[in-house]
Design an enzyme around this catalytic site. Structure first.
Site, PDB file in Angstrom:
ATOM      1  N   ASP A 322       0.866  -1.088   0.033  1.00 41.91           N
ATOM      2  CA  ASP A 322       0.076   0.043   0.062  1.00 41.91           C
ATOM      3  C   ASP A 322       0.859   1.194  -0.131  1.00 41.91           C
ATOM      4  O   ASP A 322       1.953   1.038   0.365  1.00 41.91           O
ATOM      5  CB  ASP A 322      -0.994   0.113   1.363  1.00 41.91           C
ATOM      6  N   ASP A 518      -1.659  -0.727   6.051  1.00 38.25           N
ATOM      7  CA  ASP A 518      -1.873  -0.277   7.401  1.00 38.25           C
ATOM      8  C   ASP A 518      -3.335   0.095   7.872  1.00 38.25           C
ATOM      9  O   ASP A 518      -3.596   0.436   8.819  1.00 38.25           O
ATOM     10  CB  ASP A 518      -0.711   0.977   7.918  1.00 38.25           C
ATOM     11  N   ASP A 522      -7.172  -2.267   3.949  1.00 36.33           N
ATOM     12  CA  ASP A 522      -6.276  -3.064   3.360  1.00 36.33           C
ATOM     13  C   ASP A 522      -6.284  -4.696   4.096  1.00 36.33           C
ATOM     14  O   ASP A 522      -5.673  -5.472   3.591  1.00 36.33           O
ATOM     15  CB  ASP A 522      -4.786  -2.903   3.781  1.00 36.33           C
TER      16      ASP A 522
END
Length: 775
Positions: A322, A518, A522
């Site tokens: 990410d 995080d 996700d």
């Protein structure tokens, strides 16, 4: 559906029983072996055989259960050889050998239970965070109703700080939302009337009305919960390393034992073969190496939830990341400060921070932090008000000021157009400062790349990761810029949680895949990957619970450490297992020839076990090549010069502002700006560079491999000094001639812009290569 619901408690109950069974079995078998040894030492041979036999019987009962469970799953593991060996020793009355095998089996199972438990992909945090009720607005007023009763078309009220309960459209003039829970983007987003809003985001402004366009079941947040559950259920269990090798070791052992019995006619020989064939290197060495790797990782702030995750991480070849909070810091920072003609950047920042010190807005925090990092005194502001989505306004130093958005309906000065252009090029947000109704300056804010990210990606590739991609819900422009700076193999932006899961599944078909994130958005992707890694220090609880690995420190470079540790632990586990099996094969040949009776074979097998376990413990040792060890003095210097980098940002801004001013005119104001920039260079920046050259670099060179490792940075210092001298020469010429002449302008602008570029690059390189070494 009911069967699956009932299966959950059954599995949890079985896991609870298993958690107590294996340690208890280890205690019983160890006690039986020790008590039998004491009885044998005092001459009570019959009692010793009884105690040893009881130890073997205690082990064979659960071992049969493990074997049956494995056969039901369609494979026979290492436990089958142990069961046959235990049964054989009892049949031929080799009780000491049976007790030794029982102890080895119990030890291996206990270690494996500690090392191999796989993350459950618990999405409890997702469910707990979801709102249970909504406030519905009707002609009779506002009433709180269960979320399941909300229907399409209902008008809801969302208060400050509340989670948007269902998908809908803004029914008020404006709504300011924190959408980082879904997109990862740390900046607040302003939505006008009739714009669509997704459930799960947080109201970061004042209360607003929401017209529901979906029910609870069909809303975005409910879909995230379902995706995480589904992806977690689809994650295949990791096949034990020991069982993979047992696939060929088991039939070979049985064949040798059967052949020895057939040729010799002695069942004792067959039992002796099975005793030395007991795959203790698999039962013990591989789990010891894996547990050692887990222990080593935990010391670095990397929590790995079991040996299965560590094994998978060690063989991973694809890494998906990410952006926000993983490759970037996760919170915006002031990138630059621009002032209108006659306004110094420090004054712009000081007034803006004075207003924003009363605001909870994420951009306000960034502005106040920047002012404090530069040591600016923040005067108290009075009559401060904040308009959600617009910014704060109040009175500072006797002037009416505001910071935030502006209405660009009238003529925009050239300096402001330059700010807008730069914000577009840099993917930054702009906070405008107005004083007494006039535009006074602007602050550019952006979520910067982590200083340790480039080094981390280099180490990841060195550790065996072959493909690194970014999956993010953020906008394409900043995502592609970050990917270009870091040299990623690919980037996919503006992804929904469902699209992230699909991308992870596609990558898993090519190679073992790790996903790092995080946020709540996700969690489904983390659960869908072979290994999910959560940035747990600042990440959401949901992502941490959906992950197999949690980084408890806010340092992405720990991921590279974890990959290196996992790869090393797995290599050592394989070495120990293969080495032990080769020694066992040699012992099997001796036993088949009648040279090793069962008890002697069991003792020999213990010697093999000790050798392979000692080798497996090498996984506890630190790999010094992965990260240089800093001395306390070097670490203190790193922290000192990192803090000075923050303090020197206004010098960089002054250099660029002077160059910009020369583009407008060459008169006294432009000359004054150049003189101010040169003063800052002389008094603050050049002493900093000198101190780095003579203090920091000599302290780091021995740890990095010698003086040559800092040579390129020293060359940058030389170029910075050269450009500074060139600017000083231009100033002397200007003073001699009574001002800047046309022949100087091009070169002076080049010097200033070039110096600004060199300084930014040099700062970035030091922060990446040196400052990221310190915790």
């Amino acid at each position: 559906m009911n069967d699956r619901a009932a299966a959950g408690p059954v599995r949890r109950s079985a896991a609870a029983v298993s958690a107590h069974l294996e340690p208890s079995l280890l205690a019983v078998t160890a006690a039986a072996l020790a008590a039998g040894g004491v009885a044998w030492a005092i001459g009570a041979g019959g009692l010793a055989d009884l105690l040893w036999g009881l130890g073997a019987v205690c082990a064979i009962v659960p071992a049969v259960g493990w074997v049956v469970a494995a056969l039901r799953r369609g494979h026979a593991g290492v436990d089958l050889i142990a069961v046959l060996a235990l049964g054989g020793t009892l049949a031929v009355r080799e009780y000491l050998a049976g007790a030794l095998i029982a102890l080895m089996l119990a030890t291996g199972r206990t270690l494996e239970a500690a090392a191999q438990r796989r993350a459950s992909h618990d999405v409890r945090a997702l469910v707990e965070r979801a709102p249970r009720t909504a406030r519905r607005l009707t002609d009779a007023g506002v009433s709180t109703v269960p979320l399941a009763e909300v229907r399409i078309g209902d008008l809801l009220v969302v208060g400050p700080g509340e989670v948007v309960p269902v998908d809908g459209r803004v029914a008020s003039a404006v709504a300011v939302l924190d959408e980082s829970v879904l997109t990862g983007e740390p900046l607040h987003v302003e939505h006008a009337r009739d714009e669509a809003v997704r459930s799960g985001v947080i109201n970061a402004g004042g209360a607003f009305d929401l017209r529901a366009t979906a029910t609870e079941r069909d809303s975005t947040y409910a879909e995230i919960v379902r995706l995480a559950r589904q992806a977690g259920a689809e994650s295949a269990p990791v096949v034990r390393l020991a069982d993979r090798y047992a696939a060929w070791f088991l039939p070979l052992s049985l064949a040798v034992a059967g052949l020895a019995w057939l040729l010799s006619g002695s069942a004792v020989r067959a039992v002796a073969v099975l005793v030395v064939a007991t795959p203790c290197p698999l039962l013990l060495a591989a789990p010891v190496a894996i547990v050692s790797g887990l222990s080593r990782a935990s010391r670095l702030g990397v929590v790995i939830r079991g040996g299965g995750a560590l094994e998978s991480l060690g063989r991973a070849r694809t890494l998906l990341l990410d952006k926000t909070g993983t490759l970037t810091g996760g919170r915006p920072r002031v990138l630059d400060v621009a002032g209108a003609p006659g306004w110094k950047p420090a004054r712009v920042l000081r007034l803006a921070a004075s207003l924003d010190q009363y605001s909870p807005h994420v951009l306000a925090h960034a502005i106040v932090d920047a002012a404090r990092e530069r040591g600016l005194e923040l005067p108290a502001a009075s009559n401060v008000t904040e308009d959600p989505g617009r910014g704060a306004s109040g009175t500072v130093d006797g002037h009416r000021a505001s910071i935030g958005r502006i209405d660009a309906t009238g003529a925009v000065p050239s300096w402001a157009r330059a700010v807008d252009n730069r914000a577009l090029l840099d993917g930054a947000a702009v906070a405008w400062l107005t004083v007494d109704g006039h535009m006074a300056g602007a602050l550019l804010l952006r979520d910067p790349i982590r200083s340790d990210a480039p080094r981390t990606l280099r180490h990841l590739r060195a550790a065996g990761i072959e493909r690194i991609m970014m999956l993010t819900g953020d906008r394409a422009e900043p995502a592609h810029e970050v990917a270009a700076v870091l040299g990623l193999d690919g980037v996919r932006a503006e992804l929904s949680p469902a699209e992230k899961v699909a991308a992870v599944r596609a990558e898993r078909e090519r190679a073992a895949t790790v996903m790092v994130g995080d946020g709540v958005n996700d969690a489904p992707a983390l659960a869908a990957a072979d290994v999910g890694v959560a940035m747990g220090a600042r990440g959401s609880t949901a992502s941490s619970e959906a992950a197999d690995i949690v980084l408890t420190t806010d340092r992405v470079d720990r991921l590279a450490d974890a990959v290196a540790i996992a790869g090393r632990a797995r290599r050592i586990a394989v070495q120990s297992a293969l080495g032990g099996m080769l020694l066992s094969l040699a012992a099997m040949a001796a036993a088949a020839a009648g040279l090793l009776p069962p008890a002697a074979g069991a003792l020999l097998q213990e010697g093999i076990d000790i050798a392979v376990i000692l080798n497996a413990l090498r996984a506890l040792r630190v790999d010094q090549a992965a990260r240089p060890a800093l001395t306390p003095a070097a670490e203190a210097l790193i922290h000192r010069f990192a803090a000075e980098h923050d303090d020197l940002q206004d010098v960089l801004e002054a250099v660029r502002a002077a160059a910009d001013r020369l583009c407008d005119s060459s008169g006294p104001p432009a000359l004054a700006a150049v003189e101010e920039a040169h003063r800052l260079l002389t008094e603050r920046l050049l002493p900093h560079e000198y101190a780095e050259e003579h203090q920091l670099y000599p302290a780091l060179a021995p740890m990095l491999g010698g003086p040559e490792t800092t040579a390129t940075m020293s060359r940058a210092h030389t170029e910075i000094e050269r450009l500074s001298r060139r600017i000083a020469t231009h100033l002397r010429l200007a003073h001699t001639r009574g001002g800047l002449d046309a022949g100087q302008l091009d070169d002076l602008r080049s010097c200033l812009y070039g110096l600004h570029t060199v300084l930014r690059l040099h700062f970035s390189q030091e922060e990446e290569n040196y400052f990221s070494l310190a915790p």
